[in-house]
Design a protein around this motif. Sequence first.
Motif, short mmCIF file in Angstrom:
data_model
loop_
_atom_site.label_atom_id
_atom_site.label_comp_id
_atom_site.label_asym_id
_atom_site.label_seq_id
_atom_site.Cartn_x
_atom_site.Cartn_y
_atom_site.Cartn_z
N LEU A 1 0.83 -1.21 0.00
CA LEU A 1 0.00 0.00 0.00
C LEU A 1 0.86 1.25 0.00
CD1 LEU A 1 -2.75 1.27 0.00
CD2 LEU A 1 -2.89 0.93 2.47
N ASN A 2 1.97 1.24 0.70
CA ASN A 2 2.86 2.41 0.72
C ASN A 2 3.43 2.71 -0.66
OD1 ASN A 2 2.74 3.46 3.36
ND2 ASN A 2 4.08 1.83 4.12
N THR A 3 3.69 1.67 -1.44
CA THR A 3 4.16 1.87 -2.82
C THR A 3 3.09 2.59 -3.64
OG1 THR A 3 5.54 -0.12 -2.73
CG2 THR A 3 4.93 0.70 -4.91
N ILE A 4 1.84 2.21 -3.45
CA ILE A 4 0.73 2.86 -4.15
C ILE A 4 0.60 4.31 -3.70
CG2 ILE A 4 -1.79 2.85 -4.44
CD1 ILE A 4 -1.64 -0.23 -4.08
N LEU A 5 0.73 4.57 -2.41
CA LEU A 5 0.61 5.92 -1.87
C LEU A 5 1.72 6.82 -2.41
CD1 LEU A 5 -0.34 5.18 1.86
CD2 LEU A 5 -1.85 5.54 -0.10
N ASP A 6 2.92 6.27 -2.52
CA ASP A 6 4.04 7.05 -3.07
C ASP A 6 3.76 7.46 -4.52
OD1 ASP A 6 5.45 6.89 -0.72
OD2 ASP A 6 6.67 5.18 -1.34
N ARG A 7 3.16 6.56 -5.28
CA ARG A 7 2.83 6.87 -6.67
C ARG A 7 1.77 7.96 -6.74
NH1 ARG A 7 0.69 2.25 -8.40
NH2 ARG A 7 2.74 1.29 -8.62
N LEU A 8 0.80 7.90 -5.85
CA LEU A 8 -0.26 8.92 -5.84
C LEU A 8 0.32 10.31 -5.59
CD1 LEU A 8 -3.09 7.15 -3.78
CD2 LEU A 8 -3.04 7.56 -6.24
N ARG A 9 1.31 10.39 -4.71
CA ARG A 9 1.90 11.70 -4.37
C ARG A 9 2.59 12.34 -5.58
NH1 ARG A 9 3.46 8.56 0.22
NH2 ARG A 9 2.27 9.15 2.07
N THR A 10 3.04 11.53 -6.51
CA THR A 10 3.77 12.07 -7.67
C THR A 10 2.89 12.32 -8.88
OG1 THR A 10 4.35 9.86 -8.49
CG2 THR A 10 5.87 10.89 -6.90
#
Length: 262
Positions: free
Chosen positions: A160-169
């Motif tokens: 989930l953290n990988t997905i959240l990092d992508r959302l931020r960019t």
Amino acid sequence: MKLLKRVIASVDQYPESILVVRQQTEQRLPSHQHDKAQLLLVFGGIAYLQTRERDFYIPSSHYLWIPKNYPHNLMFNTQDLHIINIYFPGKSLGGFYDEMGIYPVSKLLSEMLSFSEKWQGNYFKGSWEYRFLNTLKHLLPKEDLKKFSIQLPTTDDQRLNTILDRLRTTLNENITLEETAKQSGISVRSLTRLFQTKLRITFIQYVKMLRIIRAIELIKDGNLNMTDIAYEVGYSNISAFSNNFQQLTNMRPTEFKAMSSK
């Protein structure tokens, strides 16, 4: 670790004193707590406070009340940030004082801080400085200010953290649950469940908060007008941007800009 022990020892060295600290020391510490409640005031930038459950975003001209013995960790990424910490002893008075909360610095609080701007160190019962600071503490809940409510839940789930990092960019793009699930190689149902079970928030709510947090950072930078900021964080409609901003911060973007530029 030595710095952590030194700071905690300094805060709790005199259990009955009110301690005023104007140096930015806590941002270099891991999660910690102390026996005194903490009033943390932020000017000139954005501070980030981490707890076990959430990340709190504290914009300029706001303060954070941290109850006693509440684990936390302060971070920030700007050089012009000015922080004031006031540590208060004694038993909790309940209500306001038992809850972590972020509030705007009122005119009255600003004037009291200006009056005491040269104070630093420990102040003890019997001194007029102690009485002044204790009065300041008791005034906080009396102002009945609205909380600044942007708090991002955190998780240790790496997927989930990988997905959240992508959302931020990709905040300036048209982010959808369906497309995010496809890019992540999981089903919409699985992604929805991840947000609900790990973050206890919906996908749409999380993206909305990310966008407003980014907008706050851009407003602070001062390089873009409000329409450009709205587009930069993924809004094609300035009215929708303004309404969502108000829902999360209790003020319009223009009001927030005026407050931040003081």
